[in-house]
Write a protein that holds these residues in place. Structure first.
Motif, short mmCIF file in Angstrom:
data_model
loop_
_atom_site.label_atom_id
_atom_site.label_comp_id
_atom_site.label_asym_id
_atom_site.label_seq_id
_atom_site.Cartn_x
_atom_site.Cartn_y
_atom_site.Cartn_z
N PHE A 157 0.72 -0.91 -0.10
CA PHE A 157 0.12 0.00 0.14
C PHE A 157 0.93 1.42 -0.18
O PHE A 157 1.77 1.12 0.88
N HIS A 158 0.26 2.22 -0.75
CA HIS A 158 1.18 3.47 -1.00
C HIS A 158 0.23 4.43 -1.40
O HIS A 158 -0.89 4.16 -2.11
N LEU A 159 0.60 5.85 -1.32
CA LEU A 159 -0.23 6.90 -1.71
C LEU A 159 0.02 6.88 -3.35
O LEU A 159 1.19 6.34 -3.75
N PRO A 160 -0.75 7.51 -4.13
CA PRO A 160 -0.76 7.20 -5.76
C PRO A 160 0.22 8.45 -6.16
O PRO A 160 0.31 8.69 -7.11
N TRP A 161 0.80 9.33 -5.23
CA TRP A 161 1.54 10.26 -5.67
C TRP A 161 3.07 10.20 -5.19
O TRP A 161 3.89 11.13 -4.65
N GLY A 162 3.54 8.89 -5.10
CA GLY A 162 4.97 8.20 -4.45
C GLY A 162 6.19 9.18 -5.63
O GLY A 162 5.74 9.64 -6.67
N SER A 163 7.28 9.01 -5.24
CA SER A 163 8.31 9.76 -5.62
C SER A 163 8.68 8.91 -6.84
O SER A 163 9.37 9.42 -7.84
N ALA A 164 8.71 7.66 -6.79
CA ALA A 164 9.31 6.92 -7.71
C ALA A 164 8.23 6.66 -8.97
O ALA A 164 7.05 6.91 -8.72
N ASP A 165 8.62 6.54 -10.06
CA ASP A 165 7.78 6.35 -11.26
C ASP A 165 6.55 5.36 -11.03
O ASP A 165 5.45 5.41 -11.28
N GLU A 166 7.08 4.06 -10.40
CA GLU A 166 6.39 3.00 -10.23
C GLU A 166 5.06 3.26 -9.02
O GLU A 166 4.06 2.77 -9.27
N LEU A 167 5.39 4.36 -8.39
CA LEU A 167 4.40 4.67 -7.28
C LEU A 167 3.71 6.03 -7.63
O LEU A 167 3.00 6.26 -6.86
N ASN A 168 3.82 6.62 -8.68
CA ASN A 168 3.13 7.72 -9.03
C ASN A 168 2.15 7.52 -9.98
O ASN A 168 2.67 7.09 -11.27
N HIS A 169 0.88 7.67 -9.98
CA HIS A 169 -0.26 7.30 -10.83
C HIS A 169 -1.21 8.47 -11.31
O HIS A 169 -2.04 8.27 -11.87
N LEU A 170 -0.62 9.61 -10.69
CA LEU A 170 -1.31 10.90 -11.14
C LEU A 170 -1.11 11.23 -12.60
O LEU A 170 -2.17 12.05 -12.87
N GLU A 171 -0.15 10.72 -13.44
CA GLU A 171 -0.37 10.93 -14.72
C GLU A 171 -1.57 10.41 -15.53
O GLU A 171 -1.76 10.97 -16.60
N TYR A 172 -2.19 9.38 -15.01
CA TYR A 172 -3.33 8.78 -15.47
C TYR A 172 -4.49 9.95 -15.21
O TYR A 172 -5.64 9.52 -16.02
N LEU A 173 -4.43 10.76 -14.72
CA LEU A 173 -5.42 11.81 -14.42
C LEU A 173 -5.03 13.01 -15.22
O LEU A 173 -6.05 13.80 -15.37
#
Length: 402
Positions: A157-173
């Motif tokens: 579990f992690h927040l969707p705006w992590g520092s690593a690319d694998e953990l950052n999903h905001l680009e889908y928005l």
């Protein structure tokens, strides 16, 4: 009993009334006034000031909050790199008035879908709403949710705006957000068109008045933002209207080019609202009649008379309002000419050359003088009797035709 009824195509059933040529004529007049109003507003309020344009290098894209959509979309595409909707839908692949064609077609399609949803069965309307809302949510949020859930299963579990690319999903928005901003740029021009079309053809008085309020708000905001005291502090690049109303050179010296444009906006607003409201009022009257009365010849005759009166008043009253307003704006010149002819002094010429009378508030004073003179003439000329004679003459003319 059969003699007291009329054919189905002449009854006051709502489904039959919507196909009457007079009802359709009023709706077409309202639609034409709405489109002409949009075109006139773009010409008056859709440009940036010359000083603002000159501050940018030649060939560079710029944007000011004017009543125009292509300039803002081109600037937004330059800032973000791309647009969600294709240029053909935005009208960016066209020039001039053709840039309005594709968005107008989309407004017409959305209006048709909305009207079909209102008139269809409840189950069909519910399914259409679910399909549209579900499709938008799936397009906007489903890729983001799938990516986040897949990453949680792999990395915990992690927040969707992590520092690593694998953990950052905001680009889908990003696409949904870009799409919202595109709708804002399009909505500046086409939101009142969409609401106006829905109000005209969907018989919604609320949407009709919302469109009027929107245009009046645009005019008021433009006047505030282009006021000299405001532009000295914050200059957004809007092109102000000329401070002087100009010399009356059109229609035999009756109106100036600027006053004609402003008068056209006012008349188009009135024609749009009056013709659209006339359809709704007549439909509301017919819907409140009991079933048998909708086929009663007397009710049908009264309805036709009211409808004919709306069309006659729409043409006659609007023409009279246009002429009267034009006369009121130039009434000061008429008074000065009268004084000059009677006295022959130089005072009238000096007043006529005064800059104050050519400014906006000078024309307001002119219109006020016109109202005072017309109101005072009721002690000399009985206006009620004159209007009564005109109305009785029109009634006799219509009765002789029938």
């Amino acid at each position: 009993m059969a003699k007291n009824t009329i054919p189905d195509n002449q009854s006051l059933e709502i489904s039959k009334l919507r196909k009457r040529w007079k009802i359709i004529f009023l709706q077409l007049v309202s639609t034409a006034a709405l489109l002409a109003l949009m075109n006139r507003m773009i010409k008056l309020y859709g440009s940036c000031s010359e000083s603002f344009v000159e501050s940018y290098s030649e060939g560079s894209n710029y944007w000011c909050p004017s009543y125009e959509h292509t300039r803002g979309l081109i600037w937004f595409r330059e800032q973000t790199g791309s647009l969600v909707l294709p240029d053909a839908i935005h009208g960016l692949d066209q020039t001039g008035n053709m840039t309005l064609l594709a968005p107008l077609i989309m407004c017409a399609i959305l209006t048709a879908i909305w009207i079909y949803t209102l008139t269809a069965k409840e189950s069909i309307s519910r399914n259409i709403r679910r399909l549209l809302i579900g499709g938008m949510l799936a397009w906007g949020l489903l890729p983001f949710a799938v990516s986040w859930i897949a990453a949680i299963s792999s990395y915990g579990f992690h927040l969707p705006w992590g520092s690593a690319d694998e953990l950052n999903h905001l680009e889908y928005l990003s696409k949904p957000v870009l799409f919202i901003f595109e709708l804002v740029f399009l909505g500046i021009v086409f939101a009142p068109i969409l609401s106006g079309l829905m109000g005209i053809w969907g018989l919604s008085r609320k949407l009709l008045t919302w469109t009027i309020g929107y245009y009046l708000t645009i005019i008021g905001i433009h006047a505030i933002l282009t006021f000299e005291g405001i532009t000295e502090s914050v200059d957004l690049g809007l092109s102000p209207l000329p401070a002087q109303i100009g010399e009356a050179t059109l229609f035999g010296g009756l109106v100036s080019p600027l006053s004609l444009n402003l008068l056209a906006v006012a008349i188009l607003l009135l024609v749009y609202l009056e013709s659209g409201s006339a359809v709704i009022s007549n439909m509301e009257y017919a819907s409140m009649l009991p079933g048998e009365a909708r086929r009663d010849p007397e009710y049908v005759r009264q309805f036709n008379n009211v409808l004919n009166g709306h069309i006659a008043h729409l043409i006659g009253v609007m023409a009279l309002v246009s002429i009267t307003t034009a006369i009121a704006l130039e009434f000061d010149d008429f008074l000065i000419s009268t004084v000059s002819a009677l006295s022959g002094g130089q005072w009238a010429g000096q007043v006529r050359e005064s800059l104050e009378l050519q400014l906006t508030y000078g024309k307001v004073i002119s219109a006020g003088l016109f109202l005072i003179v017309v109101a005072g003439m009721r002690f000399i000329l009985p206006w009620q009797r004159v209007t009564g004679i005109v109305e009785s003459t029109l009634m006799r003319f219509r009765s002789s035709e029938s």
